[in-house]
Design an enzyme around this catalytic site. Sequence first.
Site, PDB file in Angstrom:
ATOM      1  N   ASP A 274      -2.259  -1.376  10.377  1.00 31.72           N
ATOM      2  CA  ASP A 274      -2.465  -1.444   8.921  1.00 31.72           C
ATOM      3  C   ASP A 274      -3.103  -2.748   8.464  1.00 31.72           C
ATOM      4  OD1 ASP A 274      -1.476   1.070   8.309  1.00 31.72           O
ATOM      5  OD2 ASP A 274       0.566   0.361   7.939  1.00 31.72           O
TER       6      ASP A 274
ATOM      7  N   LYS B  86       0.855  -1.193   0.000  1.00 33.01           N
ATOM      8  CA  LYS B  86       0.000   0.000   0.000  1.00 33.01           C
ATOM      9  C   LYS B  86       0.885   1.234   0.000  1.00 33.01           C
ATOM     10  CE  LYS B  86       0.789   1.543   4.345  1.00 33.01           C
ATOM     11  NZ  LYS B  86       1.425   2.835   4.663  1.00 33.01           N
TER      12      LYS B  86
END
Length: 288
Positions: A135, A9
Site C-alpha cells: 500500500d 485510505k
Amino acid sequence: MLYEKAPAKINLTLDVLHKRPDDFHEVEMIMTTVDLADRVWIRQIKGGQIKIKSSVRYVPSDRKNLAYQAAELIRRKYGITQGVEITLEKRIPVAAGLAGGSSDAAATLRGLNKLWKLGLSADKLAELGAEIGSDVAFCVYGGTAFATGRGEIIHDLPAPPNCWVILAKPAISVSTGNIYKDLSLSSIEHPNTERMIQALKYGDYNEMCRSIGNVLEPVTTGIHKEVAVLKEQMKKFGADAVLMSGSGPTVFGLVEHESRVPRIYNGLKGFCPEVYAIRMMGERHSFD
C-alpha cells in the site's frame, strides 16, 4: 523540522484474482484517501540513529515500524549518514484496514526527500515505497487510484463525487495475512471494478454506491461477527452504501446528504469505540 500529512485510505473495491508464484496475491483495487490523517514530524539529529516517537505507546519504534523502514531504505539507497527523528502523531486507528502504517511510511519518504534535498520524483518515491509494503506506493501519491499487481502498480483516477464518509472500527484487530490465507479463490464473488472506474470518471455517486465490493469482507465477517453487525447497523441508520475497508475490521458508510450524518455517527457511537465522520479527499499530494 518538517511536517507531512499521512491520510488514511479506504477501498472502494478490492478484488483478488489469483495467487502469484512469489506467494503474494494478484489484486485489483480502487482506493481513495479520506480526511483522517496522522501527522508526521521529521527532523535531522546528530549521530546516525533512526528514532521513532509515537503518540500511541503500542506502535513499534524499531524496524517493525514502516516509517523506520522507509528512513532506513532511503538512507541506504542514497548514502545518507545523518540521523533522523520521526514523530508520529497518530489519528488513524491502528491495524484497521486503513493503511495508517503505510501512509506514515509514504509521508516519511516524501519528507526525507525534502529534508535531504534528494530531488526524487513521485514515481521514484512510489517505487521505493513498493519495496516496503504493497500500500505504500499508493500512499506516496495519495488521491484516487486503480491499483494492480500486489497493489503497487498505480493508475490515477478522478476523485470520487463529494460525500461524507462514516468510519467505524470495532475493538478488535485483524491479521491481513490470516485473512488472505483463509480466502477461497474458487468461491469469490468479484466486484465490478470497471463499473466503479466509470462511476468515478462520470462523477456518478449512485453508481459508485452500487459498485463497491470487497472479496475479503466475507472472510473477515465469518471470523469476526461484530464486523457484520456493524455493517447492518450502519445501513439501518441510513448510510447510502456500506463496506469493510481492506482486510478490516473498519467499516465505512458513504453518505451524500449531511443531514443524515449526525444520526449515523451518534447511533454508532453507542456501541463502537472509534467512529469518525469525515470527508473524501481524493486528490493527489502536491510534489511542488
